[in-house]
Enzyme design. Sequence first.
Site, PDB file in Angstrom:
ATOM      1  N   SER A   1      -4.601   0.941   3.134  1.00 25.80           N
ATOM      2  CA  SER A   1      -4.812  -0.474   3.468  1.00 25.80           C
ATOM      3  C   SER A   1      -4.787  -1.412   2.270  1.00 25.80           C
ATOM      4  CB  SER A   1      -6.148  -0.639   4.191  1.00 25.80           C
ATOM      5  OG  SER A   1      -5.989  -0.272   5.532  1.00 25.80           O
TER       6      SER A   1
ATOM      7  N   LYS B   1      -2.395  -4.158   2.224  1.00 24.02           N
ATOM      8  CA  LYS B   1      -2.549  -5.384   3.031  1.00 24.02           C
ATOM      9  C   LYS B   1      -2.593  -6.666   2.192  1.00 24.02           C
ATOM     10  CE  LYS B   1      -4.429  -2.990   7.052  1.00 24.02           C
ATOM     11  NZ  LYS B   1      -5.546  -2.176   7.477  1.00 24.02           N
TER      12      LYS B   1
ATOM     13  N   TYR C   1       5.202  -0.835   8.255  1.00 26.40           N
ATOM     14  CA  TYR C   1       3.761  -0.736   8.003  1.00 26.40           C
ATOM     15  C   TYR C   1       3.372   0.664   7.493  1.00 26.40           C
ATOM     16  CZ  TYR C   1      -1.234  -0.419   8.970  1.00 26.40           C
ATOM     17  OH  TYR C   1      -2.587  -0.200   8.849  1.00 26.40           O
TER      18      TYR C   1
ATOM     19  N   VAL D   1      -8.017   4.146   3.279  1.00 26.48           N
ATOM     20  CA  VAL D   1      -8.541   5.449   3.698  1.00 26.48           C
ATOM     21  C   VAL D   1      -8.023   6.608   2.839  1.00 26.48           C
ATOM     22  CG1 VAL D   1      -9.135   4.864   6.091  1.00 26.48           C
ATOM     23  CG2 VAL D   1      -6.814   5.644   5.550  1.00 26.48           C
TER      24      VAL D   1
ATOM     25  N   TYR E   1     -13.720  -4.496   5.612  1.00 21.95           N
ATOM     26  CA  TYR E   1     -13.896  -4.450   7.077  1.00 21.95           C
ATOM     27  C   TYR E   1     -15.322  -4.812   7.496  1.00 21.95           C
ATOM     28  CZ  TYR E   1      -9.938  -1.467   5.985  1.00 21.95           C
ATOM     29  OH  TYR E   1      -8.793  -0.962   5.455  1.00 21.95           O
TER      30      TYR E   1
HETATM   31  N1  GLN Z   1      -2.616   3.588   7.279  1.00 21.90           N
HETATM   32  C1  GLN Z   1      -3.951   3.455   7.724  1.00 21.90           C
HETATM   33  C2  GLN Z   1      -3.988   3.090   9.191  1.00 21.90           C
HETATM   34  O1  GLN Z   1      -3.254   2.263   9.604  1.00 21.90           O
HETATM   35  C3  GLN Z   1      -4.641   2.405   6.911  1.00 21.90           C
HETATM   36  C4  GLN Z   1      -6.081   2.230   7.276  1.00 21.90           C
HETATM   37  C5  GLN Z   1      -6.983   2.044   6.107  1.00 21.90           C
HETATM   38  O2  GLN Z   1      -6.658   2.349   4.961  1.00 21.90           O
HETATM   39  N2  GLN Z   1      -8.184   1.575   6.388  1.00 21.90           N
HETATM   40  O3  GLN Z   1      -4.737   3.618   9.963  1.00 21.90           O
END
Ligand code: GLN
Length: 305
Positions: free
Chosen positions: A61, A64, A189, A259, A241
């Site tokens: 993420s 992003k 993505y 993650v 988050y």
């Molecule tokens: N690629 C992961 C997903 O879309 C990214 C989520 C994350 O890093 N929080 O679930």
Amino acid sequence: MDELLERLIESNRHYTTAGKLANYIPELAKANQNELGIYVVSSDGRTSFAGDCQKNFTIQSIIKPILLLLALMDNGEEMVRSHVGVEATGKPFDAINYTDQTLLSEHLNPMVNMGAILLCTLIKGQSYSEKFERLLELTRTLAGNPDITVNEAVYQSEKRTGSRNRALAFLLKSQGLLSDDVEEVLDCYFRGCSIQVNCKDLANIGFTFANRGRRPVSEERVFSARFAHYVNAVLMTCGMYDGAGDFAVRVGLPAKSGVGGGIMAISPTRMGIGIYSPGLDQKGNSLAGIHVLEDLSHTLYLSVF
Ligand code: GLN
């Protein structure tokens, strides 16, 4: 500084085993949970590091904020904001908010999956592979590392198992918010999340946001100061988050987690920080990584509050 970082890594290493590896993307469950590393790029040009800072991991993420930046660079603030809002969600990154409120652009946030999936459609390019190449190129430029590439195994693993993200994308489509082909958008993505980096890359990218759009040392401008303000503000309110409030109190810096175990933290005008430790807390943020950042922030008075 190197000594301080060594000390923080050692005093927080026991937290690495308290977290949990992300296993909903099977390839991520293969990480070595004991690893913990940090890299810091400071405004005086100095760099410091400790622990497993040379390990590669997928950006997840943390792509992003880069996606948001590219959408802003391509379209300007007004246009991006009319598609993907800036209000914090207070929800997990893959939450399906539809049951709580009508799904409108202003309820989408660029730091959670639904907003980020939609951001892919705003990137300029003839095809989704061209959009992705531009995202990869910007990541390389911000990191100052032309060798950054995609981890194919993680990409395939996520593409194969990404039902939840497919559900989110189809929800956007059903609401008329997304008109392109869902698989093509998601491919951009998934590839973006599978870009492989290390702590140094994250520190350099973070520094460019801290330095209002200018790269470390060369001071070369990559993007406008206004976009740095925009992205940093969104990171402060939603980068972690539904853990963003707790993180603001404990650390007090704009930051983004992934993650894969990475955290990119930004100390405006002072430093960019890259951290890696793959054991996650219940919100999907690096558990040991947050502890290291908390100690670093207290020691160097980094909190913006
Ligand atoms: N690629 C992961 C997903 O879309 C990214 C989520 C994350 O890093 N929080 O679930």
